[in-house]
Design an enzyme around this catalytic site. Structure first.
Site, PDB file in Angstrom:
ATOM      1  N   SER A  37       0.836  -1.197   0.000  1.00 57.63           N
ATOM      2  CA  SER A  37       0.000   0.000   0.000  1.00 57.63           C
ATOM      3  C   SER A  37       0.880   1.260   0.000  1.00 57.63           C
ATOM      4  O   SER A  37       1.651   1.469  -0.928  1.00 57.63           O
ATOM      5  CB  SER A  37      -0.976  -0.023   1.174  1.00 57.63           C
ATOM      6  OG  SER A  37      -1.992   0.938   0.989  1.00 57.63           O
ATOM      7  N   ASP A  93      -9.419  -4.746  -5.361  1.00 58.22           N
ATOM      8  CA  ASP A  93      -9.003  -3.856  -4.277  1.00 58.22           C
ATOM      9  C   ASP A  93      -9.886  -2.608  -4.259  1.00 58.22           C
ATOM     10  O   ASP A  93      -9.890  -1.834  -5.210  1.00 58.22           O
ATOM     11  CB  ASP A  93      -7.532  -3.460  -4.491  1.00 58.22           C
ATOM     12  CG  ASP A  93      -6.932  -2.718  -3.313  1.00 58.22           C
ATOM     13  OD1 ASP A  93      -7.687  -2.084  -2.551  1.00 58.22           O
ATOM     14  OD2 ASP A  93      -5.694  -2.768  -3.162  1.00 58.22           O
ATOM     15  N   HIS A 126      -7.688  -5.589  -0.835  1.00 60.20           N
ATOM     16  CA  HIS A 126      -6.485  -4.891  -0.349  1.00 60.20           C
ATOM     17  C   HIS A 126      -5.755  -5.802   0.638  1.00 60.20           C
ATOM     18  O   HIS A 126      -5.781  -5.598   1.850  1.00 60.20           O
ATOM     19  CB  HIS A 126      -6.891  -3.570   0.302  1.00 60.20           C
ATOM     20  CG  HIS A 126      -5.784  -2.576   0.433  1.00 60.20           C
ATOM     21  ND1 HIS A 126      -5.142  -2.017  -0.649  1.00 60.20           N
ATOM     22  CD2 HIS A 126      -5.200  -2.031   1.530  1.00 60.20           C
ATOM     23  CE1 HIS A 126      -4.220  -1.165  -0.226  1.00 60.20           C
ATOM     24  NE2 HIS A 126      -4.232  -1.163   1.094  1.00 60.20           N
TER      25      HIS A 126
END
Length: 201
Positions: A37, A93, A126
């Site tokens: 991320s 995601d 995610h």
């Protein structure tokens, strides 16, 4: 776009890389910047913009569920264009959409990157998956093949000052095990035991 705090973060990562290089002798070509991320975003942004170019060329950059931050100020340092980049991303995601991964690759390749691979994982949000971890391992194995000439020789704990011992203990994540230790010999034993696989694992 503007990314508040990015310059400070980049500076911190650069100083960590430089410290590792100076204290261990490990060349930049045996280091990979990797993250998930925002960590992946910083890895991409920093790894392709190291200051001295080919002298500081990394073995690779790995980002998982990441993106290119501050795209307008991103410029690849000359000599780093062929740094291998692996971008792994869940196609479902919701936080950093897969379209952002594709857009990141587009921006980075437009600025000169020649080895930017993106891998999408259907149904993955995610997060990470076993398939993604296998791809990461394959990438790391490719960009960091065995090389005995780059083996790091750690300083013998017996030859370290107390300050060096405490820093090495913190770096190894053994701080809680050092609480209450007073004598240099105790710090030496703790670090030696850890390196031999007897503690903190």
């Amino acid at each position: 776009e503007s990314c508040k705090g990015i310059d400070g973060s980049v500076s911190k990562i650069r100083s960590i890389l430089q410290s590792e290089h100076e204290t261990t002798g490990l060349p930049y070509s045996r280091m990979v910047l990797a993250g998930f991320s925002q960590g992946g975003a910083l890895s991409l942004f920093t790894g392709m913009q190291l200051e001295i170019g080919s002298e500081q060329k990394l073995a690779g950059v790995l980002l998982m569920s990441g993106y290119l931050p501050a795209a307008k100020q991103f410029k690849i340092t000359p000599g780093l264009e062929d740094t291998p980049i692996l971008h792994c991303h869940g196609e479902s995601d919701p936080m950093v959409q897969f379209a952002m991964a594709k857009k990141s690759r587009e921006h980075v390749t437009e600025r000169g990157a020649t080895e930017y691979e993106i891998k999408g994982y259907p149904g993955l949000v995610h997060s990470v998956s076993p398939e993604e971890i296998a791809d990461v391992l394959a990438f790391l194995t490719r960009v960091l093949p065995p090389d005995e000439s780059c083996r790091i020789t750690l300083k013998d704990p017996s030859d370290m000052s107390v300050k060096e011992l405490k820093a090495a203990i913190r770096k190894a994540g053994l701080g809680s095990k050092a609480v209450g230790l007073m004598e240099k010999s105790e710090f030496v034993k703790l670090l030696k035991d850890h390196r031999e696989g007897g503690i903190g694992k």
